[in-house]
Design a protein around this motif. Structure first.
Motif, PDB file in Angstrom:
ATOM      1  N   THR A  38     150.359 -43.299   3.350  1.00 17.26           N
ATOM      2  CA  THR A  38     149.953 -44.148   4.474  1.00 17.26           C
ATOM      3  C   THR A  38     149.815 -45.592   4.004  1.00 17.26           C
ATOM      4  OG1 THR A  38     148.833 -42.348   5.623  1.00 17.26           O
ATOM      5  CG2 THR A  38     148.119 -44.577   6.161  1.00 17.26           C
ATOM      6  N   ALA A  39     149.114 -45.782   2.897  1.00 18.56           N
ATOM      7  CA  ALA A  39     148.930 -47.138   2.354  1.00 18.56           C
ATOM      8  C   ALA A  39     150.265 -47.760   1.942  1.00 18.56           C
ATOM      9  CB  ALA A  39     147.969 -47.107   1.173  1.00 18.56           C
ATOM     10  N   LEU A  40     151.127 -46.970   1.328  1.00 21.69           N
ATOM     11  CA  LEU A  40     152.416 -47.471   0.868  1.00 21.69           C
ATOM     12  C   LEU A  40     153.286 -47.932   2.028  1.00 21.69           C
ATOM     13  CD1 LEU A  40     154.305 -48.005  -1.530  1.00 21.69           C
ATOM     14  CD2 LEU A  40     155.108 -45.640  -1.298  1.00 21.69           C
ATOM     15  N   LEU A  53     144.248 -47.465  -2.038  1.00 19.26           N
ATOM     16  CA  LEU A  53     143.797 -46.079  -2.100  1.00 19.26           C
ATOM     17  C   LEU A  53     142.463 -45.978  -2.836  1.00 19.26           C
ATOM     18  CD1 LEU A  53     144.612 -43.115  -1.463  1.00 19.26           C
ATOM     19  CD2 LEU A  53     145.583 -43.037  -3.762  1.00 19.26           C
ATOM     20  N   GLN A  54     142.372 -46.652  -3.962  1.00 18.80           N
ATOM     21  CA  GLN A  54     141.126 -46.621  -4.731  1.00 18.80           C
ATOM     22  C   GLN A  54     139.976 -47.208  -3.921  1.00 18.80           C
ATOM     23  OE1 GLN A  54     141.352 -48.439  -8.595  1.00 18.80           O
ATOM     24  NE2 GLN A  54     139.178 -48.214  -8.963  1.00 18.80           N
ATOM     25  N   GLU A  55     140.208 -48.369  -3.317  1.00 21.98           N
ATOM     26  CA  GLU A  55     139.180 -48.995  -2.487  1.00 21.98           C
ATOM     27  C   GLU A  55     138.754 -48.082  -1.340  1.00 21.98           C
ATOM     28  OE1 GLU A  55     139.771 -52.937  -0.893  1.00 21.98           O
ATOM     29  OE2 GLU A  55     140.892 -53.512  -2.689  1.00 21.98           O
ATOM     30  N   ALA A  56     139.716 -47.422  -0.726  1.00 26.09           N
ATOM     31  CA  ALA A  56     139.428 -46.564   0.424  1.00 26.09           C
ATOM     32  C   ALA A  56     138.565 -45.377   0.028  1.00 26.09           C
ATOM     33  CB  ALA A  56     140.728 -46.092   1.073  1.00 26.09           C
ATOM     34  N   PHE A  57     138.891 -44.739  -1.085  1.00 26.83           N
ATOM     35  CA  PHE A  57     138.086 -43.596  -1.516  1.00 26.83           C
ATOM     36  C   PHE A  57     136.677 -44.022  -1.919  1.00 26.83           C
ATOM     37  CE2 PHE A  57     141.926 -40.976  -1.613  1.00 26.83           C
ATOM     38  CZ  PHE A  57     141.419 -39.765  -1.170  1.00 26.83           C
ATOM     39  N   ILE A  80     140.149 -45.292   7.429  1.00 30.10           N
ATOM     40  CA  ILE A  80     139.656 -46.192   6.373  1.00 30.10           C
ATOM     41  C   ILE A  80     140.825 -46.758   5.573  1.00 30.10           C
ATOM     42  CG2 ILE A  80     138.343 -46.298   4.199  1.00 30.10           C
ATOM     43  CD1 ILE A  80     136.410 -44.224   5.452  1.00 30.10           C
ATOM     44  N   VAL A  81     141.782 -45.894   5.224  1.00 30.86           N
ATOM     45  CA  VAL A  81     142.956 -46.337   4.457  1.00 30.86           C
ATOM     46  C   VAL A  81     143.752 -47.377   5.247  1.00 30.86           C
ATOM     47  CG1 VAL A  81     145.181 -45.593   3.485  1.00 30.86           C
ATOM     48  CG2 VAL A  81     143.118 -44.227   3.088  1.00 30.86           C
ATOM     49  N   ILE A  82     143.952 -47.128   6.517  1.00 29.46           N
ATOM     50  CA  ILE A  82     144.697 -48.080   7.357  1.00 29.46           C
ATOM     51  C   ILE A  82     143.955 -49.410   7.423  1.00 29.46           C
ATOM     52  CG2 ILE A  82     145.413 -48.579   9.731  1.00 29.46           C
ATOM     53  CD1 ILE A  82     146.139 -45.560   9.929  1.00 29.46           C
ATOM     54  N   ASN A  83     142.653 -49.354   7.653  1.00 31.52           N
ATOM     55  CA  ASN A  83     141.875 -50.596   7.724  1.00 31.52           C
ATOM     56  C   ASN A  83     141.912 -51.354   6.403  1.00 31.52           C
ATOM     57  OD1 ASN A  83     141.151 -50.296  10.406  1.00 31.52           O
ATOM     58  ND2 ASN A  83     139.245 -49.254   9.931  1.00 31.52           N
ATOM     59  N   LYS A  84     141.757 -50.652   5.294  1.00 31.30           N
ATOM     60  CA  LYS A  84     141.816 -51.298   3.978  1.00 31.30           C
ATOM     61  C   LYS A  84     143.202 -51.893   3.737  1.00 31.30           C
ATOM     62  CE  LYS A  84     137.703 -50.321   2.269  1.00 31.30           C
ATOM     63  NZ  LYS A  84     136.732 -51.353   1.963  1.00 31.30           N
ATOM     64  N   SER A  85     144.246 -51.175   4.143  1.00 33.10           N
ATOM     65  CA  SER A  85     145.618 -51.678   3.984  1.00 33.10           C
ATOM     66  C   SER A  85     145.821 -52.951   4.781  1.00 33.10           C
ATOM     67  CB  SER A  85     146.628 -50.620   4.425  1.00 33.10           C
ATOM     68  OG  SER A  85     146.550 -49.475   3.630  1.00 33.10           O
ATOM     69  N   LEU A  86     145.379 -52.923   6.028  1.00 30.79           N
ATOM     70  CA  LEU A  86     145.537 -54.104   6.882  1.00 30.79           C
ATOM     71  C   LEU A  86     144.741 -55.285   6.339  1.00 30.79           C
ATOM     72  CD1 LEU A  86     145.454 -52.407  10.384  1.00 30.79           C
ATOM     73  CD2 LEU A  86     147.450 -53.317   9.176  1.00 30.79           C
ATOM     74  N   ASN A  87     143.542 -55.025   5.853  1.00 26.64           N
ATOM     75  CA  ASN A  87     142.740 -56.100   5.262  1.00 26.64           C
ATOM     76  C   ASN A  87     143.432 -56.677   4.031  1.00 26.64           C
ATOM     77  OD1 ASN A  87     140.740 -55.825   7.185  1.00 26.64           O
ATOM     78  ND2 ASN A  87     139.458 -54.522   5.919  1.00 26.64           N
ATOM     79  N   GLU A 153     145.414 -54.875  19.180  1.00 29.66           N
ATOM     80  CA  GLU A 153     143.975 -54.967  18.923  1.00 29.66           C
ATOM     81  C   GLU A 153     143.683 -54.967  17.427  1.00 29.66           C
ATOM     82  OE1 GLU A 153     142.420 -51.659  21.140  1.00 29.66           O
ATOM     83  OE2 GLU A 153     142.824 -52.625  23.072  1.00 29.66           O
ATOM     84  N   ILE A 154     144.372 -54.129  16.673  1.00 31.20           N
ATOM     85  CA  ILE A 154     144.153 -54.030  15.229  1.00 31.20           C
ATOM     86  C   ILE A 154     144.520 -55.339  14.531  1.00 31.20           C
ATOM     87  CG2 ILE A 154     144.996 -52.935  13.107  1.00 31.20           C
ATOM     88  CD1 ILE A 154     145.299 -50.333  14.780  1.00 31.20           C
ATOM     89  N   LEU A 155     145.672 -55.918  14.895  1.00 30.76           N
ATOM     90  CA  LEU A 155     146.179 -57.100  14.204  1.00 30.76           C
ATOM     91  C   LEU A 155     145.743 -58.414  14.838  1.00 30.76           C
ATOM     92  CD1 LEU A 155     149.833 -55.949  13.402  1.00 30.76           C
ATOM     93  CD2 LEU A 155     147.827 -55.895  11.911  1.00 30.76           C
ATOM     94  N   GLY A 156     145.140 -58.348  16.028  1.00 29.25           N
ATOM     95  CA  GLY A 156     144.722 -59.572  16.702  1.00 29.25           C
ATOM     96  C   GLY A 156     145.885 -60.386  17.230  1.00 29.25           C
ATOM     97  N   ILE A 157     146.912 -59.678  17.707  1.00 29.80           N
ATOM     98  CA  ILE A 157     148.082 -60.333  18.296  1.00 29.80           C
ATOM     99  C   ILE A 157     148.233 -59.805  19.719  1.00 29.80           C
ATOM    100  CG2 ILE A 157     149.251 -60.693  16.089  1.00 29.80           C
ATOM    101  CD1 ILE A 157     150.936 -58.184  16.609  1.00 29.80           C
ATOM    102  N   THR A 158     149.123 -60.400  20.488  1.00 29.92           N
ATOM    103  CA  THR A 158     149.336 -59.905  21.847  1.00 29.92           C
ATOM    104  C   THR A 158     150.192 -58.638  21.813  1.00 29.92           C
ATOM    105  OG1 THR A 158     151.354 -61.174  22.229  1.00 29.92           O
ATOM    106  CG2 THR A 158     149.252 -62.270  22.765  1.00 29.92           C
TER     107      THR A 158
END
Length: 184
Positions: A38-40, A53-57, A80-87, A153-158
């Motif tokens: 997912t992160a990749l 992945l490490q941060e997410a766990f 959590i993984v998706i949010n960490k990836s996006l951040n 909504e996730i990315l803050g774009i239209t």
């Protein structure tokens, strides 16, 4: 409404809440491959995905008390993984390439109507060449199952920007793969 989710790893999760390192390692072994993939898909880089992945766990184990068991543990962890990836994408990118800011030389010419079969390796390689914004929208839509409203909504774009980036990402991906096939 009562939650109908049955957590097959409830005993491990309970032990993790008590900071049992062996239980945390078991949870890690159960979920690391899926979460890495997912992160990749979002990050496009193996090293960055491993960092996420490490941060997410670590974050998941620290915030395990917030897991309410109204969804599967895997779904909660994936979020959590998706949010960490996006951040992380937002931290490392020089600028998020919005569709309005990208000027492309994508040819509209299609030599034939038949779509060739591409290998998984060719698609993965081409995905890594996509600009960050394109890769992020394409991954969230195709692989993670979000719709354009959720992506916006996730990315803050239209929502229209999400749709536009998705279309351009597909076109760019096709162009990259065709170039690799024709000239690779």
């Amino acid at each position: 409404m009562e939650a109908n989710t049955i957590n097959i790893h409830a005993d491990l999760i309970a032990r993790c809440r008590n900071e049992d390192r062996s239980a945390q390692f078991e949870i890690y072994k159960l979920y690391n491959k899926a979460m890495f993939n997912t992160a990749l898909r979002i990050m496009g880089d193996k090293d960055d995905a491993e960092d996420v992945l490490q941060e997410a766990f670590v974050s998941a184990f620290q915030k395990l008390d917030s897991y309410r068991e109204d969804a599967s543990f895997g779904a909660w962890l994936k979020r959590i993984v998706i949010n960490k990836s996006l951040n992380q994408v937002q931290r490392i990118k020089k600028d998020l390439m919005l569709a309005e800011d990208i000027k492309e030389n994508v040819s509209e010419y299609e030599p034939d109507n038949a779509e060739p079969n591409y290998t998984v390796h060719q698609i993965k390689s081409a995905m890594n060449e996509l600009p960050t914004g394109f890769r992020t929208v394409l991954s969230l839509y195709l692989f993670e199952g979000y719709d354009h409203k959720e992506i916006s909504e996730i990315l803050g774009i239209t929502e229209s920007t999400s749709k536009s980036q998705y279309k351009r990402a597909k076109d760019k991906l096709k162009m990259i793969v065709r170039q690799e096939v024709n000239y690779g």
